[in-house]
Design an enzyme around this catalytic site. Structure first.
Site, PDB file in Angstrom:
ATOM      1  N   TYR A  46       0.827  -1.065   0.022  1.00 33.16           N
ATOM      2  CA  TYR A  46      -0.077  -0.029   0.025  1.00 33.16           C
ATOM      3  C   TYR A  46       0.916   1.298  -0.228  1.00 33.16           C
ATOM      4  O   TYR A  46       1.997   1.327   0.398  1.00 33.16           O
ATOM      5  CB  TYR A  46      -0.830   0.189   1.112  1.00 33.16           C
ATOM      6  CG  TYR A  46      -0.352   0.506   2.443  1.00 33.16           C
ATOM      7  CD1 TYR A  46      -0.490   1.885   2.972  1.00 33.16           C
ATOM      8  CD2 TYR A  46       0.027  -0.351   3.237  1.00 33.16           C
ATOM      9  CE1 TYR A  46       0.160   2.369   3.885  1.00 33.16           C
ATOM     10  CE2 TYR A  46       0.779  -0.082   4.599  1.00 33.16           C
ATOM     11  CZ  TYR A  46       0.713   1.362   4.736  1.00 33.16           C
ATOM     12  OH  TYR A  46       1.310   1.662   6.102  1.00 33.16           O
ATOM     13  N   LYS A  59       4.508   0.246   2.457  1.00 30.33           N
ATOM     14  CA  LYS A  59       4.722  -0.977   3.222  1.00 30.33           C
ATOM     15  C   LYS A  59       4.312  -2.294   2.299  1.00 30.33           C
ATOM     16  O   LYS A  59       3.283  -2.189   1.581  1.00 30.33           O
ATOM     17  CB  LYS A  59       4.093  -1.180   4.470  1.00 30.33           C
ATOM     18  CG  LYS A  59       4.685  -0.235   5.434  1.00 30.33           C
ATOM     19  CD  LYS A  59       3.832  -0.426   6.718  1.00 30.33           C
ATOM     20  CE  LYS A  59       4.566   0.463   8.009  1.00 30.33           C
ATOM     21  NZ  LYS A  59       4.402   2.244   7.638  1.00 30.33           N
ATOM     22  N   ILE A 106      -3.021   3.255  12.565  1.00 29.88           N
ATOM     23  CA  ILE A 106      -2.831   1.719  11.739  1.00 29.88           C
ATOM     24  C   ILE A 106      -1.707   1.419  11.344  1.00 29.88           C
ATOM     25  O   ILE A 106      -1.154   0.376  11.546  1.00 29.88           O
ATOM     26  CB  ILE A 106      -3.852   1.766  10.514  1.00 29.88           C
ATOM     27  CG1 ILE A 106      -3.972   0.478   9.844  1.00 29.88           C
ATOM     28  CG2 ILE A 106      -3.074   2.903   9.304  1.00 29.88           C
ATOM     29  CD1 ILE A 106      -4.751  -0.423  10.695  1.00 29.88           C
ATOM     30  N   ASP A 107      -0.491   2.339  11.048  1.00 32.44           N
ATOM     31  CA  ASP A 107       0.872   2.004  10.681  1.00 32.44           C
ATOM     32  C   ASP A 107       1.322   1.305  11.847  1.00 32.44           C
ATOM     33  O   ASP A 107       2.211   0.422  11.737  1.00 32.44           O
ATOM     34  CB  ASP A 107       1.462   3.199  10.240  1.00 32.44           C
ATOM     35  CG  ASP A 107       1.065   3.575   8.536  1.00 32.44           C
ATOM     36  OD1 ASP A 107       1.584   2.935   7.822  1.00 32.44           O
ATOM     37  OD2 ASP A 107       0.643   4.841   8.413  1.00 32.44           O
ATOM     38  N   THR A 108       1.303   2.014  12.850  1.00 33.60           N
ATOM     39  CA  THR A 108       2.151   1.795  14.360  1.00 33.60           C
ATOM     40  C   THR A 108       1.448   0.426  14.493  1.00 33.60           C
ATOM     41  O   THR A 108       2.019  -0.683  14.927  1.00 33.60           O
ATOM     42  CB  THR A 108       1.907   2.571  15.308  1.00 33.60           C
ATOM     43  OG1 THR A 108       2.407   4.115  15.142  1.00 33.60           O
ATOM     44  CG2 THR A 108       2.358   2.170  16.535  1.00 33.60           C
TER      45      THR A 108
END
Length: 246
Positions: free
Chosen positions: A101, A168, A187-189
């Site tokens: 993404y 990612k 959300i990334d973390t």
């Protein structure tokens, strides 16, 4: 499995998830650029655009792109559910072996994806976390990101230099195994922390970062209190999960 190099075709099926919220100025170019690159360099691919309740023409533009490109699919949120919800729904719709993404604002060059996947396969990794090289963002955003990254390293024990970088790649079983709850940028973390907690192997790869040409970032200094509350809540949740797993 063949390892793709800079000039090789990628034989591993790859889903590209593009979350989009009010990105009418950038979305068409982002999808066309991505589709052209994937057609040239990938054997099996698809693009999943997630229109997160945009208030401009993003949704209509996405539908027009899907009508011209059979490998482009669109998910529409009737209202703005948040960045995390857009990614989670895009991941759930992915059908290929690898799930990548990035954002729809053209601040990353999708043409780096083949080389990143090559490093991932060569290392036998389950995930790749990009980190921005020569970051083009406002001073405020860079400062907030620098502080946030160090806070995350301390609280969650993840040694990732740029946790919120929107570049990612995951093997699909990794995203299927995650129990993602965040509906916003956190959300990334959460993905980085869960990848480590679930025992999957990750590597970091530097990717180039470019100035935003249109639209605007939604990150503001006023987000700091909410960010700290979110970090505390997620830290407590992951700590409880770790205790149950012992």
């Amino acid at each position: 499995m063949p390892i793709p190099g800079a000039g090789d075709r990628v034989t591993v099926g790859t889903t590209v998830v593009l979350p989009a919220y009010n990105e009418q100025e950038c979305l068409a170019e982002a999808v066309e650029r991505t589709a052209a690159y994937l057609t040239e360099c990938f054997d099996v691919w698809e693009i999943v655009v997630v229109d997160d309740g945009s208030k401009d023409n993003t949704g209509a533009i996405a539908d027009g792109l899907a009508s011209r490109h059979p490998r482009v699919r669109v998910i529409h949120h009737p209202t703005n559910l948040g960045y995390g919800a857009a990614l989670a729904n895009g991941f759930a719709a992915a059908e290929c072996d690898l799930v990548f993404y990035t954002d729809s604002d053209l601040q990353f060059d999708v043409r780096e994806l083949g080389g990143v996947i090559a490093q991932m396969l060569e290392a036998g990794a389950d995930a790749v976390f990009g980190f921005r090289v020569y970051r083009y963002d406002s001073v405020l955003r860079c400062l907030l990101s620098w502080t946030y990254n160090r806070l995350v390293r301390v609280l969650f024990g993840v040694r990732v230099r740029d946790v919120d970088c929107a570049f990612k790649v995951f093997r699909r079983p990794v995203v299927q195994a995650m129990a993602l709850e965040s509906t916003d940028f956190f959300i990334d973390t959460e993905m980085v922390a869960q990848t480590a907690r679930l025992g999957y192997r990750s590597i970091e790869v530097g990717v180039r970062h470019y100035p935003r040409l249109a639209g605007r970032t939604t990150v503001q200094a006023s987000d700091i209190p909410r960010t700290l509350r979110t970090v505390a809540r997620m830290w407590w949740r992951i700590r409880r999960l770790d205790r149950k797993g012992r």
